[in-house]
Design an enzyme around this catalytic site. Structure first.
Site, PDB file in Angstrom:
ATOM      1  N   MET A  79      -4.269   7.380  -5.104  1.00 18.10           N
ATOM      2  CA  MET A  79      -3.306   7.007  -6.133  1.00 18.10           C
ATOM      3  C   MET A  79      -3.850   5.834  -6.941  1.00 18.10           C
ATOM      4  O   MET A  79      -5.050   5.593  -6.959  1.00 18.10           O
ATOM      5  CB  MET A  79      -1.963   6.669  -5.497  1.00 18.10           C
ATOM      6  N   CYS A  80      -2.979   5.071  -7.567  1.00 21.76           N
ATOM      7  CA  CYS A  80      -3.385   4.000  -8.465  1.00 21.76           C
ATOM      8  C   CYS A  80      -2.526   2.773  -8.189  1.00 21.76           C
ATOM      9  O   CYS A  80      -1.578   2.826  -7.427  1.00 21.76           O
ATOM     10  CB  CYS A  80      -3.230   4.429  -9.925  1.00 21.76           C
ATOM     11  N   GLU A  81      -2.880   1.653  -8.823  1.00 19.70           N
ATOM     12  CA  GLU A  81      -2.044   0.465  -8.759  1.00 19.70           C
ATOM     13  C   GLU A  81      -1.795  -0.049 -10.165  1.00 19.70           C
ATOM     14  O   GLU A  81      -2.649   0.053 -11.054  1.00 19.70           O
ATOM     15  CB  GLU A  81      -2.667  -0.613  -7.877  1.00 19.70           C
TER      16      GLU A  81
END
Length: 266
Positions: free
Chosen positions: A1-3
């Site tokens: 995923m991402c932040e």
């Protein structure tokens, strides 16, 4: 995923401290090494940096970490690719012009089969995130005009965000430089720093800042992130379905939408 990372402030403020912590998660202490980007608003203009390499060892990220760029609103993203290849065209935040303002968008989550409805805005890359951004702007452009108040635009943005969030995980940062809109389905936290200021230490880097030494008593600076960036401050956690509109460092509107309970993929 991402932040994700965003800032809203009532006085021009740099993002060096928070970005230093976030950048470490892009390939050093975290897996988000598939690109990064940041947008700083300066008046009606926007200063944007993108790099498809890991932020932890990116020379461009080093510039952002060490050269204070002061802004009232900024959004940032570090990527772990799931939908779309690793490439410059797929790095967030995505930028488009609408009614004489630059709009920026960063997304954490997955809507893998999503395609933007036909309209003026079309994606350049092949991510679900850029498709969502184009779809959202096409909806706003179709339903509103340049003189509509923020309250009218907000209603459309909230409604669209809730629809996306009912399909899959959808954590959002959106800004037009005047405000920062945030929407959470799984993970978002925030902190507002104001007088009396004190020191703070990053979780992912050996860096401490005494905010009292670099602020004035009237300063208000809020930071929104996927996970807390400091180890010695109390961060406020969003509820699933919660949205907040930030302006000048403060929440000026908020609400909670009914959405499914999603499990956030790691």
């Amino acid at each position: 995923m991402c932040e994700l990372l965003a800032m809203s402030a009532n006085t021009p403020t740099d993002l060096c401290f928070s970005f230093t912590g976030l950048a470490r998660r892009g390939g050093a202490v975290g897996p988000h090494r598939d690109g990064w980007g940041v947008a700083f608003y300066e008046g009606r203009g926007v200063r944007v940096f993108h790099d498809p390499s890991a932020s932890a060892d990116s020379p461009i990220a080093e510039v952002v970490r060490t050269h204070p760029i002061k802004s009232l609103a900024a959004i940032c993203h570090i990527r772990q690719a799931n939908v779309g290849r690793v490439g410059l065209e797929n790095t967030h935040p995505f930028i488009r012009e609408l009614w004489g303002r630059y709009w920026s968008f960063a997304h954490n989550g997955q809507l893998p089969d999503f395609r933007a409805r036909p309209g003026v805005y079309q994606p350049v890359g092949d991510t679900d995130s850029e498709n969502i951004f184009c779809d959202l702007l096409n909806r706003i452009r179709a339903d509103h005009g340049p003189d509509d108040p923020d309250e009218a635009l907000l209603e459309t943005i909230v409604q669209a965000s809730a629809e996306y969030a009912r399909e899959r995980v959808f954590n959002l940062l959106l800004s037009n430089g005047h405000w920062v809109f945030t929407f959470c389905t799984t993970r978002l936290v925030a902190i507002t720093r104001r007088a009396p200021f004190g020191p703070a230490q990053l979780k992912d880097a050996d860096v401490t800042v005494d905010f009292e030494a670099v602020t004035t008593p009237s300063d208000v600076v809020s930071v929104i992130a996927t996970e807390p960036l400091t180890r010695d401050e109390q961060w406020d956690t969003y509820q699933p379905g919660e949205w907040r509109l930030w302006r000048d460092g403060l929440v000026v509107a908020s609400g909670v939408e009914s959405i499914p309970t999603w499990v956030h993929p790691d």
